[in-house]
Design a protein around this motif. Structure first.
Motif, short mmCIF file in Angstrom:
data_model
loop_
_atom_site.label_atom_id
_atom_site.label_comp_id
_atom_site.label_asym_id
_atom_site.label_seq_id
_atom_site.Cartn_x
_atom_site.Cartn_y
_atom_site.Cartn_z
N ALA A 371 0.83 -1.20 0.00
CA ALA A 371 0.00 0.00 0.00
C ALA A 371 0.87 1.26 0.00
N PRO A 372 0.60 2.21 -0.90
CA PRO A 372 1.42 3.43 -0.97
C PRO A 372 1.14 4.42 0.15
N VAL A 373 0.03 4.26 0.88
CA VAL A 373 -0.31 5.16 1.97
C VAL A 373 -0.50 4.34 3.23
N ARG A 374 -0.45 5.01 4.39
CA ARG A 374 -0.54 4.30 5.66
C ARG A 374 -1.71 4.76 6.52
N SER A 375 -2.48 5.74 6.02
CA SER A 375 -3.58 6.25 6.84
C SER A 375 -4.52 7.08 5.99
N LEU A 376 -5.69 7.35 6.54
CA LEU A 376 -6.62 8.26 5.90
C LEU A 376 -6.01 9.66 5.81
N GLY A 377 -5.22 10.01 6.81
CA GLY A 377 -4.54 11.30 6.78
C GLY A 377 -3.63 11.43 5.58
N ASP A 378 -2.93 10.34 5.22
CA ASP A 378 -2.07 10.36 4.03
C ASP A 378 -2.90 10.60 2.77
N VAL A 379 -4.03 9.93 2.69
CA VAL A 379 -4.91 10.10 1.52
C VAL A 379 -5.32 11.55 1.39
N LEU A 380 -5.71 12.17 2.49
CA LEU A 380 -6.13 13.57 2.48
C LEU A 380 -4.97 14.49 2.13
N GLU A 381 -3.83 14.23 2.71
CA GLU A 381 -2.66 15.10 2.48
C GLU A 381 -2.26 15.09 1.01
N ARG A 382 -2.41 13.97 0.35
CA ARG A 382 -2.00 13.85 -1.05
C ARG A 382 -3.12 14.26 -2.02
N GLY A 383 -4.30 14.52 -1.52
CA GLY A 383 -5.41 14.87 -2.39
C GLY A 383 -5.90 13.72 -3.25
N GLN A 384 -5.72 12.50 -2.78
CA GLN A 384 -6.06 11.32 -3.58
C GLN A 384 -7.42 10.76 -3.15
N TYR A 385 -8.46 11.55 -3.37
CA TYR A 385 -9.81 11.17 -3.00
C TYR A 385 -10.77 11.98 -3.86
N HIS A 386 -11.99 11.48 -3.97
CA HIS A 386 -13.00 12.23 -4.72
C HIS A 386 -13.51 13.40 -3.89
N ALA A 387 -13.77 14.50 -4.56
CA ALA A 387 -14.23 15.72 -3.86
C ALA A 387 -15.50 15.46 -3.06
N ALA A 388 -16.35 14.54 -3.54
CA ALA A 388 -17.60 14.26 -2.85
C ALA A 388 -17.39 13.65 -1.47
N LEU A 389 -16.19 13.09 -1.24
CA LEU A 389 -15.89 12.43 0.04
C LEU A 389 -15.12 13.32 1.00
N GLU A 390 -14.71 14.52 0.58
CA GLU A 390 -13.77 15.30 1.38
C GLU A 390 -14.29 15.60 2.78
N SER A 391 -15.50 16.10 2.88
CA SER A 391 -15.98 16.49 4.21
C SER A 391 -16.10 15.29 5.13
N ARG A 392 -16.59 14.18 4.62
CA ARG A 392 -16.73 12.98 5.45
C ARG A 392 -15.37 12.43 5.84
N PHE A 393 -14.43 12.42 4.90
CA PHE A 393 -13.09 11.94 5.22
C PHE A 393 -12.43 12.81 6.29
N ARG A 394 -12.57 14.10 6.16
CA ARG A 394 -11.93 14.99 7.15
C ARG A 394 -12.59 14.84 8.53
N ARG A 395 -13.88 14.66 8.52
CA ARG A 395 -14.56 14.45 9.81
C ARG A 395 -14.11 13.12 10.45
N GLN A 396 -13.99 12.09 9.66
CA GLN A 396 -13.55 10.80 10.19
C GLN A 396 -12.09 10.87 10.65
N ASN A 397 -11.29 11.59 9.91
CA ASN A 397 -9.88 11.69 10.27
C ASN A 397 -9.67 12.52 11.53
N GLY A 398 -10.66 13.32 11.90
CA GLY A 398 -10.54 14.15 13.11
C GLY A 398 -10.77 13.40 14.41
#
Length: 633
Positions: A371-398
């Motif tokens: 796996a090239p990433v190790r966490s949801l935080g890595d996914v967010l930091e790299r911008g490797q997610y669909h825009a429709a998921l951003e708010s949910r991902f950030r809330r989960q990562n918090g």
């Protein structure tokens, strides 16, 4: 197998359909050899054809690939799949050779299947629909994948999902938006929507999804399929990218109950890697196929969970359809009683997704060296997610900690849910509770999907099956859910089977019809040429795979100012009916374009119950009327 489902296709069509298939970077080059049409075929029909030597597993692979080529990125562009298995032909060939030696592993031997792309496969990437995991190849197979390979299934491809399974409309950064084959402007449910669309469109014989809160059942409802969320612990979740290990389960989605039962028999059982399956110690496993009983509804007791039907105007159509289906169960011998249970209060605060997702994903990625990433935080930091998921991902990562008082409270609420459901069922000696799988029909793509009733089964771990209840007036499938007590899974499947045998609720989608000579059917065309002072000429062409009526029309014998328009009507050959489209505007004498036909209008087209009418100022009630010659799906 019916002749409609078993037809030899020409090498020419195969060269077109199978010479090159490209999905999300997965290249599949297939030889142009004889092929069959597998439209709506059951596993038993396919297996009978294999046994009789009328077809090989390799040919089945090619037949499904032809359908994928015709409809996944062409035509309705259903976009159900993320990748194809480049070894599918070779795997099928190996199984064909085993069969030729008299070695048949079981009912799935040589049968092409679809996996949701959150099931680990040692020989293909497992992405969860995430751009961040596009190249991530797990070290081994998921438990259920291993059992499927042992059963002789051929993994044909991996399906799109709501990214990392966190949603119910099936959009992802890697896979994009999957479309509903009953109306491609609507979502297919989720998160296993890619599997739901693929199986509804006959891209495989059967498919696998996962369900944390509705993700097997909602796509089943939206795609006129059968799907069971099994008792938590009846099958292993080892090797499925987790959303919340406490709620996660995996299982099949199928076009028939028998297919569903075959898939369940192949994949349930204990697994040391999944502690939840310890509940099976000392117990006999259910035998799903053996438990099928066309008379299972006679003497059954079903509780109508009235509070789950909703009270909003938008809930009424699905509620009416589900009530009608349950009433039919009553006519087949079941006793139906109302159950008064405050489901919202009971389930409130019992979901653990928000507490587990971030940390379960960290654990999964730690066990996946590639796996090239190790966490949801890595996914967010790299911008490797669909825009429709951003708010949910950030809330989960918090979420800051695996362990919190709120998390412990949510876990404790699960026992409250279990006790409340058990009491409600045992007090009235019920076999199942019945309610809409989801209270509202599939939403338009881009709109929020409301109406989920997923939480009771997810929070209790009790089994629940979604089965087709019927269709809305505009042709959108509606699902009925039956929930039972723990390990009553086979009983639920038997009840669904009894209903299926009487009602035959499965109806294939208009937008993925049977192939003709290995290709999507050519548009149904009609040349128009009328006589008289005012004349209409041109051509119509209806494409079943897109639902679009193309037209190119011209009026002569009347100047533009005298023309009030050309209209497409729905009506009997001799009677009048309503306008469904204006094809030519007032004041014009030529016009071309496309008109999308709704479900009721497609049905009317198939029955030759549409007509064109030219209105002029001299004859505003109809200068010319031309019947539209329809064609079957």
């Amino acid at each position: 197998m019916s002749r409609q489902r078993l037809r030899l296709l020409s090498a020419r069509s195969l060269a077109h359909a199978l010479g090159l298939s490209l999905l999300a970077g997965a290249l599949f080059i297939a030889p142009a050899t004889a092929q069959i049409e597998v439209y709506e075929a059951t596993i038993q029909e396919l297996q009978a054809a294999l046994t009789a030597g009328r077809v090989t597993s390799v040919q089945l692979v090619e037949a499904y690939l032809a359908r994928i080529d015709a409809y996944d990125q062409r035509g309705p562009a259903l976009n159900a799949l993320i990748s194809l298995n480049p070894r599918a032909h070779a795997d099928a060939g190996t199984l064909d050779r085993e069969r030729s030696r008299g070695d048949v592993r079981g009912p799935l031997h040589g049968i092409p299947i679809i996996l949701k792309d959150n099931y680990d496969t040692f020989d293909m990437p497992t992405t969860g629909g995430s751009v961040a995991l596009a190249s991530s190849v797990p070290p081994d197979d998921a438990f259920q994948v291993r059992k499927l390979r042992e059963a002789g299934a051929v993994i044909l491809g991996k399906s799109n999902l709501h990214e990392l399974a966190l949603g119910i409309t099936s959009i992802s950064g890697l896979g994009g938006q999957t479309r509903n084959p009953y109306d491609p402007t609507r979502n297919p449910g989720g998160s296993s929507g890619g599997t739901g669309t693929a199986i509804a469109a006959s891209f495989g014989a059967i498919g696998w999804g996962s369900d944390t809160c509705g993700s097997i059942r909602i796509p089943s409802a939206h795609n006129n399929l059968f799907g069971l969320r099994p008792t938590k612990g009846l099958s292993s979740i080892d090797g499925i990218i987790p959303l919340a290990h406490t709620q996660d389960v995996g299982g099949p989605l199928a076009r028939s109950v028998t297919d569903l039962a075959i898939g369940l028999d192949a994949t349930i059982g204990p697994d040391p890697a999944d502690p939840a399956t310890r509940m099976l110690e000392g117990r006999e496993l259910p035998q799903f196929v053996q438990s099928l009983d066309p008379g299972a509804l006679r003497g059954a007791r079903i509780g109508l969970l009235t509070a789950s039907f909703g009270e909003a105007t938008e809930d009424r159509e699905s509620g009416r359809i589900v009530r009608t289906a349950v009433a039919r169960m009553g006519e087949l011998g079941a006793t139906v009683v109302d159950v008064d249970l405050d489901v919202d209060s009971l389930a409130r605060g019992s979901s653990v997704i928000g507490f587990e997702f971030k940390f379960d994903l960290i654990d999964y990625l730690a066990a996946t060296p590639d796996a090239p990433v190790r966490s949801l935080g890595d996914v967010l930091e790299r911008g490797q997610y669909h825009a429709a998921l951003e708010s949910r991902f950030r809330r989960q990562n918090g979420v800051e900690s695996r362990d919190s008082e709120a998390y412990r409270t949510a876990l404790q609420r699960r026992s409250v849910v279990q006790e409340g459901l058990r009491r409600a069922m045992e007090e009235q000696d019920l076999d199942a509770l019945a309610y809409p799988t989801i209270r509202r029909k599939a939403a338009r793509i881009g709109d929020p999907q409301r109406g989920s009733a997923c939480q009771l089964s997810a929070s209790s771990g009790f089994p629940a099956i979604s089965l087709p209840a019927g269709f809305t007036d505009d042709g959108i499938p509606v699902g009925l859910e039956l929930m039972g007590l723990p390990l009553d899974d086979a009983r639920l499947v038997a009840l669904a089977y009894a209903y299926e045998q009487d009602v035959a609720p499965r109806r294939p989608p208009d937008f993925a019809p049977a192939l003709e000579d290995g290709l999507a059917p050519a548009p149904v065309q009609q040349r128009i040429s009328t006589e008289g002072v005012v004349r209409l000429a041109g051509q119509l062409a209806f494409d079943w795979s897109t639902g679009l009526l193309g037209f190119d029309l011209a009026i002569s014998g009347a100047p533009g100012p005298e023309v009030l328009g050309v209209y497409l009507h729905r009506g009997s050959p001799d009677g009048a009916g309503p306008v469904i489209h204006r094809l030519m505007a007032s004041g014009r004498v030529t016009q071309s374009g496309h008109a999308a036909l709704a479900a009721v209008d497609r049905t009317a087209f198939a029955a030759s119950r549409l007509y064109l009418q030219v209105n002029t100022r001299a004859n505003p009630d109809g200068e010319i009327r031309v019947p539209v010659r329809g064609g079957a799906r």
